[in-house]
Scaffold this motif. Structure first.
Motif, short mmCIF file in Angstrom:
data_model
loop_
_atom_site.label_atom_id
_atom_site.label_comp_id
_atom_site.label_asym_id
_atom_site.label_seq_id
_atom_site.Cartn_x
_atom_site.Cartn_y
_atom_site.Cartn_z
N ALA A 117 0.83 -1.20 0.00
CA ALA A 117 0.00 0.00 0.00
C ALA A 117 0.86 1.26 0.00
O ALA A 117 0.38 2.35 -0.28
CB ALA A 117 -0.93 0.01 1.21
N ALA A 118 2.15 1.09 0.29
CA ALA A 118 3.07 2.23 0.23
C ALA A 118 3.15 2.81 -1.18
O ALA A 118 3.61 3.94 -1.38
CB ALA A 118 4.46 1.81 0.71
N LEU A 119 2.68 2.02 -2.16
CA LEU A 119 2.62 2.52 -3.54
C LEU A 119 1.73 3.76 -3.64
O LEU A 119 1.82 4.52 -4.61
CB LEU A 119 2.07 1.43 -4.47
N ARG A 120 0.88 3.94 -2.66
CA ARG A 120 -0.01 5.10 -2.67
C ARG A 120 0.77 6.42 -2.64
O ARG A 120 0.23 7.47 -2.98
CB ARG A 120 -0.96 5.05 -1.46
N ALA A 121 2.03 6.34 -2.24
CA ALA A 121 2.85 7.55 -2.24
C ALA A 121 2.94 8.15 -3.64
O ALA A 121 3.08 9.36 -3.81
CB ALA A 121 4.24 7.24 -1.70
#
Length: 274
Positions: A117-121
């Motif tokens: 979910a860090a891809l949301r950056a």
């Protein structure tokens, strides 16, 4: 007003709120979205801290599920707001939005995938549109246009560098030999690439005077070579002048239309349907 007109009006209003950064409603939506993205990335990072996760695991899990559901609703609304949803689905932001929504659902099947979910950056790139930093948007677009225009020159340059590294790596293999760590030509080429790019890991180093001399030449050469791609792109950027705004076409999602433009330069659709 007919049902078809109401539907068109609703879609137009939804498009203005979700895709535009020029209206008050659109700004509020985007600012709230940015806050949610920041909170989500922060929660994922904190969850990786064992002591913090042990104490607040339930809170972090619930908060992440709430944000994931909100992002899912947002993704669906983005599909509804445009005439050709697949244009959004396969666009850069569409793929990023989908990838940032899936990890939490996948964690129900594959343990640990929720950290993706860090891809949301990546969604924070929308800050340029939200803050309406037109000159920075223009600069980024000029850079993209310049990169496209100079890709052939850069490809030739990189091809030349690869050949040069192969030759220099082979020479160093012959000069230094296996006893000094240059155990094969591929490993020597790896050293040449690391040295040429001035990274210098230090895992392999020449020991003979001739090898050190060649290494010194490669290092100096590396500093000179670094400037070449910059010069190529810079020369292309000087040829590119773009006037952009934050308006997105409701049909194909193309951006960077000229101010006061009535039709999309890509598909010809009306930009402002009243």
């Amino acid at each position: 007003m007919s049902s078809e007109q109401k539907k068109s009006s609703f879609r137009h209003r939804l498009h203005e709120i979700i895709y535009e950064a020029d209206t008050n409603a659109g700004k509020v939506f985007d600012v709230v979205l940015l806050a949610a993205i920041l909170a989500s990335v922060l929660f994922v990072m904190l969850e990786s801290v064992e002591s913090f996760d042990t104490k607040y695991h339930t809170f972090l899990n619930i908060a992440e599920w709430i944000i994931t559901i909100l992002f899912t609703i947002e993704y669906i609304l983005r599909l509804i707001a445009i005439k050709k949803p697949w244009k959004y689905v396969f666009s850069f932001y569409g793929i990023i939005d989908l990838l940032s929504t899936l990890p939490k659902y996948l964690s129900l099947i594959f343990v640990g995938t929720h950290h993706l979910a860090a891809l949301r950056a990546l969604r924070l790139l929308r800050v340029f549109r939200i803050l309406k930093l037109a000159r920075y948007i223009g600069a980024s677009n000029r850079l993209l246009v310049a990169l496209r225009a100079s890709r052939a020159k850069i490809a030739v340059f990189l091809f030349f560098i690869v050949i040069l590294c192969i030759i220099l790596g082979t020479v160093m293999y012959m000069v230094e030999g296996e006893e000094n760590g240059f155990t094969s030509i591929p490993r020597s080429v790896y050293w040449a690439i690391v040295t040429m790019t001035t990274v210098g890991y230090g895992d392999i180093a020449p020991h003979t005077p001739l090898g050190q001399l060649i290494a010194s030449v490669i290092m100096i050469l590396g500093y000179g070579i670094i400037a070449i791609p910059t010069g190529i792109v810079s020369s292309e950027m000087t040829k590119t002048v773009l006037d952009v705004n934050t308006q997105a076409c409701p049909s194909c999602l193309k951006e960077n239309h000229k101010d006061n433009a009535e039709f999309c330069y890509n598909c010809g659709s009306i930009l402002n349907e009243e």
